[in-house]
Scaffold this motif. Structure first.
Motif, mmCIF file in Angstrom:
data_model
loop_
_atom_site.group_PDB
_atom_site.id
_atom_site.type_symbol
_atom_site.label_atom_id
_atom_site.label_comp_id
_atom_site.label_asym_id
_atom_site.label_seq_id
_atom_site.Cartn_x
_atom_site.Cartn_y
_atom_site.Cartn_z
ATOM 1 N N VAL A 114 0.874 -1.296 -0.178
ATOM 2 C CA VAL A 114 -0.067 0.049 -0.141
ATOM 3 C C VAL A 114 0.848 1.397 -0.009
ATOM 4 O O VAL A 114 1.645 1.573 0.954
ATOM 5 C CB VAL A 114 -0.774 -0.031 1.325
ATOM 6 N N VAL A 115 0.690 2.131 -0.954
ATOM 7 C CA VAL A 115 1.533 3.207 -1.236
ATOM 8 C C VAL A 115 0.718 4.370 -0.809
ATOM 9 O O VAL A 115 -0.390 4.659 -1.486
ATOM 10 C CB VAL A 115 2.383 3.282 -2.470
ATOM 11 N N THR A 116 1.025 5.507 -0.149
ATOM 12 C CA THR A 116 0.451 6.614 0.285
ATOM 13 C C THR A 116 1.202 7.833 0.224
ATOM 14 O O THR A 116 2.500 7.845 0.359
ATOM 15 C CB THR A 116 -0.148 6.520 1.653
ATOM 16 N N GLN A 117 0.452 8.983 0.069
ATOM 17 C CA GLN A 117 1.270 10.019 0.117
ATOM 18 C C GLN A 117 0.352 11.334 0.913
ATOM 19 O O GLN A 117 -0.684 11.432 0.586
ATOM 20 C CB GLN A 117 1.588 10.787 -1.097
ATOM 21 N N ALA A 138 0.374 -7.024 4.672
ATOM 22 C CA ALA A 138 0.375 -5.548 3.828
ATOM 23 C C ALA A 138 1.405 -4.797 4.420
ATOM 24 O O ALA A 138 1.610 -4.754 5.616
ATOM 25 C CB ALA A 138 -1.252 -4.979 4.460
ATOM 26 N N HIS A 139 2.074 -4.350 3.329
ATOM 27 C CA HIS A 139 3.334 -3.483 3.849
ATOM 28 C C HIS A 139 2.922 -2.188 3.259
ATOM 29 O O HIS A 139 2.428 -1.863 2.213
ATOM 30 C CB HIS A 139 4.790 -3.924 3.011
ATOM 31 N N LEU A 140 3.167 -1.063 4.107
ATOM 32 C CA LEU A 140 2.890 0.054 3.802
ATOM 33 C C LEU A 140 4.123 1.009 3.351
ATOM 34 O O LEU A 140 5.146 1.087 4.154
ATOM 35 C CB LEU A 140 2.281 1.051 5.084
ATOM 36 N N VAL A 141 3.972 1.564 2.137
ATOM 37 C CA VAL A 141 5.028 2.696 1.869
ATOM 38 C C VAL A 141 4.676 4.319 2.069
ATOM 39 O O VAL A 141 3.418 4.685 1.467
ATOM 40 C CB VAL A 141 5.486 2.655 0.393
ATOM 41 N N SER A 142 5.293 5.050 2.975
ATOM 42 C CA SER A 142 4.661 6.368 3.068
ATOM 43 C C SER A 142 5.560 7.263 2.458
ATOM 44 O O SER A 142 6.810 7.147 2.714
ATOM 45 C CB SER A 142 4.463 6.579 4.701
ATOM 46 N N CYS A 143 5.057 8.053 1.576
ATOM 47 C CA CYS A 143 5.804 8.923 0.791
ATOM 48 C C CYS A 143 5.486 10.378 1.019
ATOM 49 O O CYS A 143 4.312 10.809 1.159
ATOM 50 C CB CYS A 143 5.475 8.554 -0.839
ATOM 51 N N ALA A 144 6.605 11.153 1.378
ATOM 52 C CA ALA A 144 6.402 12.583 1.801
ATOM 53 C C ALA A 144 7.654 13.552 1.381
ATOM 54 O O ALA A 144 8.940 12.802 1.502
ATOM 55 C CB ALA A 144 6.165 12.659 2.908
ATOM 56 N N ALA A 160 0.403 -2.670 10.132
ATOM 57 C CA ALA A 160 0.866 -2.988 8.813
ATOM 58 C C ALA A 160 2.065 -4.034 9.155
ATOM 59 O O ALA A 160 2.841 -3.882 10.213
ATOM 60 C CB ALA A 160 1.749 -2.032 8.188
ATOM 61 N N ASP A 161 2.459 -4.991 8.291
ATOM 62 C CA ASP A 161 3.765 -5.798 8.710
ATOM 63 C C ASP A 161 4.906 -5.288 8.342
ATOM 64 O O ASP A 161 5.879 -5.873 8.723
ATOM 65 C CB ASP A 161 3.565 -6.973 7.510
ATOM 66 N N GLY A 162 5.000 -4.160 7.745
ATOM 67 C CA GLY A 162 6.220 -3.481 7.468
ATOM 68 C C GLY A 162 5.744 -1.838 7.037
ATOM 69 O O GLY A 162 4.767 -1.896 6.488
ATOM 70 N N VAL A 163 6.654 -0.962 7.310
ATOM 71 C CA VAL A 163 6.579 0.353 7.068
ATOM 72 C C VAL A 163 7.746 1.033 6.512
ATOM 73 O O VAL A 163 8.650 0.892 6.927
ATOM 74 C CB VAL A 163 5.987 1.454 8.291
ATOM 75 N N SER A 185 1.569 -9.416 -4.585
ATOM 76 C CA SER A 185 0.885 -9.655 -5.752
ATOM 77 C C SER A 185 -0.179 -8.416 -6.377
ATOM 78 O O SER A 185 -0.659 -8.525 -7.428
ATOM 79 C CB SER A 185 0.184 -10.782 -5.797
ATOM 80 N N VAL A 186 -0.430 -7.704 -5.284
ATOM 81 C CA VAL A 186 -1.256 -6.445 -5.702
ATOM 82 C C VAL A 186 -0.691 -5.383 -4.948
ATOM 83 O O VAL A 186 -0.106 -5.416 -3.715
ATOM 84 C CB VAL A 186 -2.593 -6.647 -5.231
ATOM 85 N N LEU A 187 -0.644 -4.250 -5.688
ATOM 86 C CA LEU A 187 -0.376 -2.820 -5.327
ATOM 87 C C LEU A 187 -1.374 -1.875 -5.313
ATOM 88 O O LEU A 187 -2.248 -1.937 -6.149
ATOM 89 C CB LEU A 187 0.611 -2.270 -6.314
ATOM 90 N N TYR A 188 -1.711 -1.101 -4.209
ATOM 91 C CA TYR A 188 -2.640 -0.083 -3.796
ATOM 92 C C TYR A 188 -2.059 1.201 -3.777
ATOM 93 O O TYR A 188 -0.851 1.358 -3.277
ATOM 94 C CB TYR A 188 -3.418 -0.382 -2.505
#
Ligand code: FES
Length: 265
Positions: A114-117, A138-144, A160-163, A185-188
């Motif tokens: 899961v990628v967020t900004q 679910a792994h979270l990528v936080s972009c800022a 999340a399983d990882g940030v 297998s899936v990107l959000y």
């Protein structure tokens, strides 16, 4: 196009709290028929007399109690010059929503990134909770751009399983690497359209499925009602008759391969 589901309701602000560079509002509305989902949003009237377009806010959580109504958690930017002051506890707003199509859950447990900004980070945190509740990793990528624009990190690290924290110019490489390492297998993606384009491209290159938001909820100048055409996106060939999607009306969540991202300015 299908009309967005959501009626106008009187919503009472019952709490506000800081959320990094943003604020979380808790608003109680009459009970909503179906549970809200990550990726949905609300509109509320403009906060300044000289503004016409409504304000759009992401929903970041919801719970309902019999006889009490539904509490919507919303994330908002503090931007009084552009949008007017934020409401205070006790204020009543005309809230329309939950609106739009939220993120779909995988039908079998898989690994997701899961990628967020920006303010949408709180949506990403909620989405990781939902994914793990149905058995996914679910792994979270936080972009800022700035450290204080990473939202809800304490809660996200529990959810999340990882940030992974990154910045816009590095996000494509970070997401590609994380997808590879975790065999996701899936990107959000939830946030600005530029982020959705990046994540959809990475998914395409790695032959993964993606779901992305097609309109930047919370941005100034968004009508959120399908009226202004300001959010239109060109559709990729062969997916649907007609040329464009209007994500505030058709989405906001779209399949990443539905859009011809190369035709965006
Ligand atoms: S934001 Fe106005 S039509 Fe989508």
């Amino acid at each position: 196009m299908t009309a967005p589901v959501g009626a106008r309701r009187a919503g009472e602000v019952v709490a506000t709290r800081p959320l990094g560079a943003y604020r979380q509002l808790s608003i109680v509305v009459p009970a909503i028929a179906a549970p809200a989902r990550p990726g949905q949003f609300v509109t509320v009237p403009p906060g300044r007399a000289d503004r016409v377009l409504p304000r759009t806010w992401w929903i970041t959580g919801e719970h309902s109690e019999v006889g009490f109504g539904s509490t919507l958690e919303l994330v908002v930017a503090e931007n009084p010059d552009e949008e007017g002051p934020l409401p205070e506890p006790g204020d009543v707003l005309a809230v329309r929503g939950p609106l739009g199509r939220g993120f779909g859950m995988p039908t079998t447990p898989v690994t997701a990134v899961v990628v967020t900004q920006g303010a949408a980070g709180a949506v990403g945190r909620w989405l990781t909770e939902r994914l793990r509740a149905v058995g996914c990793a679910a792994h979270l990528v936080s972009c800022a751009e700035d450290p204080d624009q990473h939202v809800d990190l304490v809660q996200a690290r529990r959810s999340a399983d990882g940030v992974v924290l990154t910045e816009p110019r590095a996000v494509a490489a970070v997401v590609a690497d994380l997808t590879d390492r975790t065999a996701a297998s899936v990107l959000y993606a939830v946030g600005p359209v530029s982020l959705s384009r990046t994540v959809a491209r990475v998914a395409s290159q790695l032959v993964r499925v993606s779901q992305v938001t097609g309109v930047e909820v919370g941005a100034v100048g968004i009508c959120g009602h399908g009226l202004c055409g300001g959010c239109d996106l060109p559709l990729a060939a062969g997916h649907r008759r007609g040329e464009r999607s209007r994500p505030c009306f058709d989405g906001p969540v779209l399949r990443g391969d539905l859009v011809d991202w190369e035709r965006l300015p």
